[in-house]
Design an enzyme around this catalytic site. Structure first.
Site, mmCIF file in Angstrom:
data_model
loop_
_atom_site.group_PDB
_atom_site.id
_atom_site.type_symbol
_atom_site.label_atom_id
_atom_site.label_comp_id
_atom_site.label_asym_id
_atom_site.label_seq_id
_atom_site.Cartn_x
_atom_site.Cartn_y
_atom_site.Cartn_z
ATOM 1 N N GLU A 164 0.806 -1.223 0.000
ATOM 2 C CA GLU A 164 0.000 0.000 0.000
ATOM 3 C C GLU A 164 0.836 1.269 0.000
ATOM 4 O O GLU A 164 0.310 2.355 -0.251
ATOM 5 C CB GLU A 164 -0.954 0.004 1.194
ATOM 6 C CG GLU A 164 -0.319 -0.088 2.557
ATOM 7 C CD GLU A 164 -1.340 -0.411 3.631
ATOM 8 O OE1 GLU A 164 -1.929 0.547 4.171
ATOM 9 O OE2 GLU A 164 -1.552 -1.602 3.928
ATOM 10 N N GLU B 16 10.638 -13.523 5.039
ATOM 11 C CA GLU B 16 11.837 -12.835 5.519
ATOM 12 C C GLU B 16 11.371 -11.709 6.430
ATOM 13 O O GLU B 16 10.664 -10.796 5.995
ATOM 14 C CB GLU B 16 12.644 -12.284 4.344
ATOM 15 C CG GLU B 16 13.907 -11.565 4.783
ATOM 16 C CD GLU B 16 14.457 -10.639 3.721
ATOM 17 O OE1 GLU B 16 14.814 -9.498 4.071
ATOM 18 O OE2 GLU B 16 14.489 -11.045 2.551
ATOM 19 N N CYS C 291 17.151 -4.601 5.280
ATOM 20 C CA CYS C 291 17.040 -5.781 6.141
ATOM 21 C C CYS C 291 18.407 -6.253 6.600
ATOM 22 O O CYS C 291 18.511 -7.044 7.537
ATOM 23 C CB CYS C 291 16.319 -6.906 5.405
ATOM 24 S SG CYS C 291 17.056 -7.336 3.826
#
Length: 530
Positions: free
Chosen positions: A187, A265, A302
């Site tokens: 979104e 993940e 990440c």
């Protein structure tokens, strides 16, 4: 290319719902004008039904046909040109140079899977020919290979609007393996998603793919995702995002009548082991290197180094002072959206209040401007071990320095770490023998071990593994980057005494695909001799 705000369902578009959302530009702090229609339950059913029907034909397409399809997707993405780059910048706040590079990374990984298909050995074809004369019992003809699963649901990431998104690694790997894909659009970047979705739709039509091989649905909040996750037509899930969202998906799947693989993940603090000889010889250099890594992309990777682990000593004090100085000089960076920015400041404030935590750098909050200021905290090994909350990810330009009293405490800290995507060792040769036990403890916690470099940056190639022990991922064996990512979306199927004409080409005696296979325990491209 104009943005319509409609859902992409196979070869059609649809916008029958009444609920809507709009994208947000974190740089201008303004809502973008286009309106996107949230998918309805009926549209979910249509997308899944189309994918299920498409699977019947798509699973039997040849590797070459799928390779051409992937390459056509890459070409169509590049053909969008500047409008794709501009839209991704507007919806993410990431700089144009970063998005330009990410587009090429996206195209590169799509083309990598085309190469994987043409080489062919990924199917792991194994043949044990019949031995009718064997005693005391004859051996049947047994052949095995990997086959596709069915419709795959992909949840894109917020921090990579192209490379881990609509046509990112999960989608490319699933399509390569022979599975239709349904993307639940993120979104935060619905416009970027639509542009790429239309490119995939065009490629599918040009290449004669079945209607429903790809769909993209827009949703706000967890409702649409949960509906898709629980749908019996979905056969596996690829997810990149937060631990909370990833576990919500994982938990929902366990409640299905038919549980399915979830390849989630869910982030990582990516510990860095800073050993004494390295800091003694290069404290300032390492500090400069890690200040840049901690703040790269406003810390929204990440693989951001959120945990720096070392031993007490003069070299550590020199490093800490140099890292403080470097971080003080780095300006706040634009974050992906207001929610991520808000949670960054909230999480780092919670970290600062933990027992024994000392604040070294704490740039003033710029949440109103959707900007994340660098932060650095320090804690003793003793206090770190006493509070598991200190291992929680602070998504943004922040890191925690853990200073251990001695080698024994260091080993205990490493043994208590959660699972990680990466772990890094900064060392000189003389460190390696002395700290051999610590190195093994660190390796046990990660999917990728880095030596004398930074964890930020994940190469796309054959050897890359981007995964790790829980809670970094839900499946320690899987990777979301690199050629091996295709293996997540396939399963083994064994054929016993099957007629030659009905076997897949990969298992036929003549080896028409000319791929590497294991025949009677030996790797070969030769035909099976009678």
């Amino acid at each position: 290319m104009s943005i319509t705000g409609e859902n992409i369902i196979g070869f059609t578009t649809s916008a029958t719902g009444t609920d809507q959302l709009r994208a947000y530009d974190p740089v201008s702090n303004a809502t973008l004008p286009e309106i996107f229609t949230i998918a309805t339950g009926a549209e979910v059913e249509l997308a899944v039904n189309k994918a299920t029907t498409a699977f019947r034909a798509y699973r039997h397409t040849s590797p070459e046909v799928r390779a051409v399809f992937l390459e056509t997707i890459a070409t169509e993405i590049l053909a969008i040109g500047d409008p794709l780059l501009e839209r991704a910048v507007a919806e993410s706040g990431l700089p144009l140079a970063r998005i330009t590079g990410e587009r090429m990374r996206t195209v590169t990984q799509i083309r990598l899977f085309a190469a994987v298909l043409r080489e062919g050995s990924w199917v792991d074809a194994i043949i044990d020919p019949a031995q009718p004369e064997r005693t005391p019992l004859p051996r049947p003809d047994i052949r095995k290979m990997l086959v596709p699963l069915g419709p795959i649901l992909v949840f894109p990431a917020s921090n990579f609007p192209l490379a881990f998104s609509t046509a990112g690694g999960d989608t490319a790997a699933a399509l390569a393996a022979g599975n239709p894909v349904i993307v639940k659009a993120h979104e935060s970047h619905p416009g970027t998603n639509e542009l790429v979705s239309v490119a995939i739709q065009k490629a599918a039509q040009q290449c004669g793919m079945p209607d429903g091989v790809f769909s993209s649905l827009t949703g706000a909040g967890p409702a649409l995702g949960q509906q898709l996750v629980k749908h019996n037509g979905i056969k596996a899930i690829g997810f990149t995002g937060s631990f909370k969202a990833g576990m919500a998906i994982f938990d929902a799947v366990t409640q299905r009548r038919e549980p399915i693989p979830v390849y989630a993940e869910m982030g990582s603090v990516n510990p860095v082991l800073l050993l004494p000889a390295k800091l003694a010889t290069a404290a300032e250099q390492v500090a400069q290197q890690y200040a840049a890594s901690i703040t790269m992309g406003a810390g929204q990777f990440c693989t951001n180094p959120g945990l720096l682990i070392t031993l007490a000593g003069e070299a550590t004090e020199k490093f800490a002072a140099a890292l403080q100085q470097q971080l003080h000089s780095i300006a706040a960076g634009t974050m992906l959206n207001p929610a991520i920015c808000y949670h960054y400041y909230e999480n780092r404030e919670q970290l600062a209040r933990r027992k024994g935590v000392q604040t070294l750098v704490s740039g003033a909050s710029q949440v109103a401007q959707t900007k994340g200021a660098p932060a650095l905290y320090r804690v003793s090994g003793q206090h770190f071990l006493a509070s598991e909350e200190l291992q929680q990810e602070v998504f943004g330009p922040s890191s925690l320095l853990v200073v251990c009293a001695d080698e024994k405490e260091l080993q205990t800290v490493l043994s208590q770490l959660h699972g990680q995507l990466t772990a890094t060792v900064m060392a000189e040769p003389e460190d390696l023998q002395q700290f051999a036990v610590a190195l093994q403890l660190l390796a046990d916690k990660a999917g990728r071990i880095i030596f004398n470099n930074v964890p930020t940056g994940v190469e796309v190639g054959y050897a890359m593994h981007h995964g790790g022990p829980f809670p970094a991922t839900t499946d320690i064996r899987s990777t979301s980057v690199g050629a091996s990512a295709i293996l997540r979306f396939a399963r083994p199927l064994c054929f016993q005494d099957w007629p030659q004409q009905l076997l897949p080409d990969a298992l036929k005696d003549g080896n028409p695909l000319n791929i590497w296979r294991k025949v009677n325990g030996e790797i070969t491209r030769d035909a099976v001799s009678k």
